[in-house]
Enzyme design. Structure first.
Site, mmCIF file in Angstrom:
data_model
loop_
_atom_site.group_PDB
_atom_site.id
_atom_site.type_symbol
_atom_site.label_atom_id
_atom_site.label_comp_id
_atom_site.label_asym_id
_atom_site.label_seq_id
_atom_site.Cartn_x
_atom_site.Cartn_y
_atom_site.Cartn_z
ATOM 1 C CD GLU A 153 -3.097 -0.716 0.135
ATOM 2 O OE1 GLU A 153 -4.125 -0.146 0.486
ATOM 3 O OE2 GLU A 153 -2.883 -1.038 -1.053
ATOM 4 C CB THR A 156 -5.725 6.598 -4.390
ATOM 5 O OG1 THR A 156 -6.607 5.483 -4.536
ATOM 6 C CG2 THR A 156 -5.535 6.903 -2.916
#
Length: 365
Positions: free
Chosen positions: A178, A232
């Protein structure tokens, strides 16, 4: 690379396949690799699944998330003599059309990064592995696509060597991925691995709390995904650098109410808190065509609450009845088309209480 060893505050053990009755708290302390003696493979190949996730849940930006049943990614891992010992190769990526955009270089693929991190934690040096990623989630959907791939890969590598690592360790392996793909936040990867609702109490040190939603209570997520990409990084760039004290107090109170509602199984309270973010959603909603009207349409149709799932563009509403959820979804799809000129697809899914898990295996002979 520094490896974290996560020790629980209470003497409990949690694996991706076993869930304890009492909500755990995990703390991360920098120490030696988790496994000092290299384990032998107990399977020649395994197949794992990790669910989609809804991050933020309104006021819980970067510290609250939950897993969603019936959507996710699959990863198959095989002991492969053609792969250099201690390394991993991605042999195939299939699934959604977005899978064509993904690199087969494990250093640039979220599944590969998590798999490598897991191998390092296990101290694997004698065998090489090949990995196949089956994408069930589209990229940039707000449903934790990168986290699902990372979680499935971490679980698959762990299980092929006998499941030596616990869920808390696998979350850390997923965070390696991530951090390189979308930022160092665990509100997708933690519920993808642990299932249910998860609160990230702290990042330094990392502390995770599992929030148990009462058994026997029906909770349905209405997920409406428009034909629109919301990267994102772009959605995070829209966030304010500073916030005023009134909004800070308000969001803290709503996040507290959301946690209390989850633990009590109070869906009305959960929905109200979910809809009450005054910091992140107001900045992101205008970037997703029609989102503000979609939220209104969901509430008018009977949803207990509605917000943006993760960074978007998927909108998520909550309800206690599947059929009503389908009606709410139709209203939200219609609003996306009328107000945002976007085609959208609606799904009604339950809470995933299990998280990433093994779904198939071939034992060694």
């Amino acid at each position: 690379m520094a490896i974290c060893f996560l020790s629980p505050v209470k003497p409990i053990s949690i694996s991706p396949l076993v869930h304890n009755k009492n909500p755990p708290v995990f703390r991360c302390n920098f120490s030696l690799p988790t496994i000092t003696t290299e384990p032998k493979p107990v399977f020649t190949s395994v197949r794992s699944f990790a669910p989609a996730t809804v991050a933020n849940l309104g006021p819980g930006f970067d510290f609250l998330g939950c897993a969603v049943d019936g959507l996710g990614d699959f990863v198959s891992v095989t002991v492969d003599s053609s792969v250099h010992p201690g390394e991993i190769s991605i042999s195939d990526i299939s699934g959604t059309h977005a899978s064509k955009k993904l690199s087969k270089n494990p250093l640039w693929n979220c599944a590969g990064i998590a798999a490598i991190a897991t191998m390092k934690m296990l101290n694997i040096r004698s065998v090489g592995l090949s990995l196949i990623l089956e994408k069930g989630l589209p990229l940039g959907s707000g449903l934790g696509s990168s986290a699902a791939s990372a979680a499935a890969a971490a679980v698959a590598v762990n299980e092929i060597f006998g499941g030596k690592l616990e869920a808390k360790d696998l979350v850390l392996a997923g965070l390696e991925s991530e951090a390189k793909v979308s930022g160092y936040h665990a509100d997708n990867i933690a519920p993808a691995i642990m299932g249910g609702f998860v609160l990230i109490r702290s990042y330094d040190p990392l502390e995770l709390m599992s929030l148990k939603f009462p058994e026997g209570k029906d909770l349905f997520f209405v997920l409406v995904s428009p034909d629109f990409e919301a990267p994102t990084k772009k959605m995070r760039a829209a966030l304010p650098a500073e916030i005023g004290m009134p909004h800070h107090v308000w969001n803290c109170s709503q996040a507290g109410a959301l946690v209390a509602s989850v633990l009590q199984g109070d869906l009305v309270g959960l929905g109200q808190a979910l809809s009450s973010d005054k910091i992140v959603e107001p900045k992101r909603a205008p970037l997703i065509p029609g989102m503000e009207e979609v939220k209104k349409a969901a509430i008018r149709a009977g949803a207990f609450g509605c917000t943006i799932s993760g960074a978007g563009p998927t909108a998520v509403a909550v309800i206690d009845d599947e059929e009503r959820g389908k009606e709410i979804g139709e209203s939200m799809v219609e609003a996306f088309w009328k107000e945002g000129n976007l085609k959208a697809v609606a799904m009604v899914k339950r809470l995933d209480r299990v998280g990433a898990r093994l779904v198939g295996s071939v034992p060694t002979r």
